[in-house]
Design a protein around this motif. Structure first.
Motif, PDB file in Angstrom:
ATOM      1  N   GLN A 178      -4.654 -13.565   6.434  1.00 47.65           N
ATOM      2  CA  GLN A 178      -3.468 -14.517   6.516  1.00 47.65           C
ATOM      3  C   GLN A 178      -3.035 -15.073   5.178  1.00 47.65           C
ATOM      4  OE1 GLN A 178      -4.289 -17.220   9.437  1.00 47.65           O
ATOM      5  NE2 GLN A 178      -5.301 -15.599  10.974  1.00 47.65           N
ATOM      6  N   GLY A 179      -1.920 -15.332   4.909  1.00 45.38           N
ATOM      7  CA  GLY A 179      -1.395 -15.814   3.671  1.00 45.38           C
ATOM      8  C   GLY A 179       0.278 -16.257   3.507  1.00 45.38           C
ATOM      9  N   ASP A 180       0.539 -16.450   2.265  1.00 49.69           N
ATOM     10  CA  ASP A 180       1.866 -16.627   2.036  1.00 49.69           C
ATOM     11  C   ASP A 180       2.428 -15.451   1.791  1.00 49.69           C
ATOM     12  OD1 ASP A 180       4.253 -17.485   0.909  1.00 49.69           O
ATOM     13  OD2 ASP A 180       3.359 -18.949  -0.591  1.00 49.69           O
ATOM     14  N   ALA A 181       3.639 -15.077   2.430  1.00 52.35           N
ATOM     15  CA  ALA A 181       4.042 -13.641   2.279  1.00 52.35           C
ATOM     16  C   ALA A 181       4.823 -13.721   0.642  1.00 52.35           C
ATOM     17  CB  ALA A 181       5.462 -13.419   3.345  1.00 52.35           C
ATOM     18  N   LEU A 182       5.409 -14.734   0.199  1.00 50.93           N
ATOM     19  CA  LEU A 182       5.998 -14.692  -0.962  1.00 50.93           C
ATOM     20  C   LEU A 182       4.925 -14.604  -2.015  1.00 50.93           C
ATOM     21  CD1 LEU A 182       8.824 -17.459  -0.820  1.00 50.93           C
ATOM     22  CD2 LEU A 182       8.897 -15.099   0.042  1.00 50.93           C
ATOM     23  N   TYR A 183       3.797 -14.820  -1.915  1.00 46.43           N
ATOM     24  CA  TYR A 183       2.649 -14.262  -2.899  1.00 46.43           C
ATOM     25  C   TYR A 183       2.735 -12.686  -3.067  1.00 46.43           C
ATOM     26  CZ  TYR A 183      -1.798 -13.690  -5.083  1.00 46.43           C
ATOM     27  OH  TYR A 183      -3.138 -13.692  -5.742  1.00 46.43           O
ATOM     28  N   ASP A 184       3.035 -12.060  -2.032  1.00 45.33           N
ATOM     29  CA  ASP A 184       2.876 -10.595  -2.188  1.00 45.33           C
ATOM     30  C   ASP A 184       4.040 -10.327  -2.924  1.00 45.33           C
ATOM     31  OD1 ASP A 184       0.313 -10.057  -0.808  1.00 45.33           O
ATOM     32  OD2 ASP A 184       1.408  -9.475   1.147  1.00 45.33           O
ATOM     33  N   LEU A 185       5.240 -10.789  -2.468  1.00 44.04           N
ATOM     34  CA  LEU A 185       6.410 -10.222  -3.273  1.00 44.04           C
ATOM     35  C   LEU A 185       6.611 -10.618  -4.730  1.00 44.04           C
ATOM     36  CD1 LEU A 185       9.099 -11.531  -0.445  1.00 44.04           C
ATOM     37  CD2 LEU A 185       8.341  -8.902  -0.967  1.00 44.04           C
ATOM     38  N   ALA A 186       5.866 -11.780  -5.076  1.00 47.45           N
ATOM     39  CA  ALA A 186       5.802 -12.071  -6.521  1.00 47.45           C
ATOM     40  C   ALA A 186       4.595 -11.147  -7.194  1.00 47.45           C
ATOM     41  CB  ALA A 186       5.245 -13.378  -6.416  1.00 47.45           C
ATOM     42  N   THR A 187       3.826 -10.938  -6.596  1.00 49.18           N
ATOM     43  CA  THR A 187       2.631 -10.152  -7.310  1.00 49.18           C
ATOM     44  C   THR A 187       3.197  -8.645  -7.575  1.00 49.18           C
ATOM     45  OG1 THR A 187       0.852 -11.041  -6.229  1.00 49.18           O
ATOM     46  CG2 THR A 187       0.305  -9.174  -7.042  1.00 49.18           C
ATOM     47  N   PHE A 188       3.795  -8.254  -6.314  1.00 50.08           N
ATOM     48  CA  PHE A 188       4.751  -6.654  -6.449  1.00 50.08           C
ATOM     49  C   PHE A 188       5.648  -6.808  -7.501  1.00 50.08           C
ATOM     50  CE2 PHE A 188       7.580  -3.328  -4.825  1.00 50.08           C
ATOM     51  CZ  PHE A 188       6.746  -2.318  -5.011  1.00 50.08           C
ATOM     52  N   THR A 189       6.351  -7.587  -7.794  1.00 52.74           N
ATOM     53  CA  THR A 189       7.538  -7.656  -8.739  1.00 52.74           C
ATOM     54  C   THR A 189       6.966  -8.519 -10.080  1.00 52.74           C
ATOM     55  OG1 THR A 189       8.360  -9.701  -7.759  1.00 52.74           O
ATOM     56  CG2 THR A 189       9.342  -7.909  -6.900  1.00 52.74           C
ATOM     57  N   LEU A 190       5.753  -8.540 -10.154  1.00 52.81           N
ATOM     58  CA  LEU A 190       5.233  -9.375 -11.531  1.00 52.81           C
ATOM     59  C   LEU A 190       5.563  -8.472 -12.716  1.00 52.81           C
ATOM     60  CD1 LEU A 190       3.733 -11.730 -12.489  1.00 52.81           C
ATOM     61  CD2 LEU A 190       1.801 -10.419 -12.756  1.00 52.81           C
ATOM     62  N   GLY A 191       6.248  -8.899 -13.702  1.00 49.80           N
ATOM     63  CA  GLY A 191       6.660  -8.027 -14.954  1.00 49.80           C
ATOM     64  C   GLY A 191       7.649  -6.927 -14.661  1.00 49.80           C
ATOM     65  N   HIS A 192       8.274  -6.980 -13.488  1.00 49.08           N
ATOM     66  CA  HIS A 192       9.330  -6.210 -13.286  1.00 49.08           C
ATOM     67  C   HIS A 192      10.490  -7.012 -12.479  1.00 49.08           C
ATOM     68  CE1 HIS A 192       7.458  -2.216 -14.649  1.00 49.08           C
ATOM     69  NE2 HIS A 192       6.614  -2.870 -14.122  1.00 49.08           N
ATOM     70  N   GLU A 193      10.914  -7.893 -13.073  1.00 53.81           N
ATOM     71  CA  GLU A 193      11.986  -8.744 -12.689  1.00 53.81           C
ATOM     72  C   GLU A 193      13.146  -7.928 -12.478  1.00 53.81           C
ATOM     73  OE1 GLU A 193      13.879 -13.202 -13.385  1.00 53.81           O
ATOM     74  OE2 GLU A 193      12.203 -12.271 -15.045  1.00 53.81           O
ATOM     75  N   GLU A 194      13.396  -7.181 -13.319  1.00 55.85           N
ATOM     76  CA  GLU A 194      14.578  -6.248 -13.037  1.00 55.85           C
ATOM     77  C   GLU A 194      14.890  -5.466 -11.552  1.00 55.85           C
ATOM     78  OE1 GLU A 194      11.846  -3.424 -14.587  1.00 55.85           O
ATOM     79  OE2 GLU A 194      12.223  -5.476 -14.735  1.00 55.85           O
ATOM     80  N   HIS A 195      13.584  -5.401 -10.640  1.00 59.11           N
ATOM     81  CA  HIS A 195      13.637  -4.965  -9.372  1.00 59.11           C
ATOM     82  C   HIS A 195      13.499  -5.772  -8.321  1.00 59.11           C
ATOM     83  CE1 HIS A 195      13.890  -0.588 -10.753  1.00 59.11           C
ATOM     84  NE2 HIS A 195      12.944  -0.660 -11.491  1.00 59.11           N
ATOM     85  N   LEU A 196      13.427  -6.897  -8.717  1.00 60.99           N
ATOM     86  CA  LEU A 196      13.334  -8.102  -7.571  1.00 60.99           C
ATOM     87  C   LEU A 196      14.587  -7.920  -6.648  1.00 60.99           C
ATOM     88  CD1 LEU A 196      11.820 -10.521  -6.328  1.00 60.99           C
ATOM     89  CD2 LEU A 196      12.916 -11.883  -8.054  1.00 60.99           C
TER      90      LEU A 196
END
Length: 248
Positions: A178-196
């Protein structure tokens, strides 16, 4: 005989690949317990568990390739990134797993950990004070109430496999819960802001981008020292320190 490939290795865990089998060796069996449980509950493709004999977990390789790696170019199309966003949303909408995950730390505990880490980064001379101070300010937006979701907890792009524009599987579930959904989205796009934008389009709901930016800063601040001490290079082009510099 297939060649043995060391995928990752440090003092806490190691992952080896032999042909189509991955062998995960972990000093903490609780992490393996979480991983096996999370893969059984997640409504997205996950690797097949072949066998388990502590401290080793054997899983089958997934078809396809990853979308890229932190510090490297993305190999996936915009449609593939959007498909990943759709898969992540499916995970976040699933019934909650029984325990809290890495993305579920309390605001108070997280703020205390962040402040302590920021002080160490400056005291030990790893990062300049102005860089740490600015990113600590950005990170504040992540320290807010959130609704619990089924989170992966370490959703790096190297953990998501695609074939064409279809997600074929997600690996490394030891931090799930259980956790903050936006943490997953941020981790996934870290360093690849162009695909956010692609990920958000596939995710299919309004996202507070300030919170995503905050998690980029927060996550990077928390891991720079650990990475340095465990033989990784957060100063490499496109990696965590560059993410922090981009917030200046």
């Amino acid at each position: 005989m297939d060649e043995v490939e060391v995928v990752v290795a440090h003092s806490e865990r190691a992952t080896l690949r032999v042909g189509d089998v991955f062998l995960k060796v972990d000093a903490d069996q609780a992490r393996i317990d979480v991983e096996v449980e999370a893969m059984s509950l997640a409504p997205v493709p996950t690797p097949e568990v072949l066998w388990r004999k502590p401290p080793v977990l054997a899983i089958a390789a997934l078809p396809g390739t990853t979308l890229g790696r932190l510090g490297g170019p993305s190999t996936g199309s915009s449609a593939a990134w959007a498909a990943a966003g759709t898969a992540i949303r499916k995970l976040h909408d699933a019934p909650l797993p029984p325990r809290a995950g890495r993305a579920g730390r309390s605001i108070v505990a997280l703020a205390a950990e962040l402040d302590a880490e920021c002080e160490l980064l400056v005291t030990n001379g790893l990062l300049p004070a102005d860089l740490v101070t600015r990113n600590r300010q950005v990170a504040e937006a992540a320290l807010r109430p959130w609704t619990a979701a089924f989170t992966h907890g370490d959703l790096q792009i190297a953990h998501v496999f695609v074939e064409g524009n279809e997600v074929t599987g997600i690996i490394d579930w030891s931090e799930a819960g259980q956790g903050d959904a936006l943490y997953d989205l941020a981790t996934f796009t870290l360093g690849h802001e162009e695909h956010l934008d692609d990920v958000v389009a596939g995710y299919g709901t309004d996202i507070d981008l300030d919170v995503i930016h905050a998690w980029w800063s927060l996550r990077s601040l928390l891991v720079v020292r650990w990475l340095t001490e465990h033989g990784f290079d957060p100063f490499a082009p496109g990696c965590e320190v560059d993410v922090l510099r981009s917030r200046m």
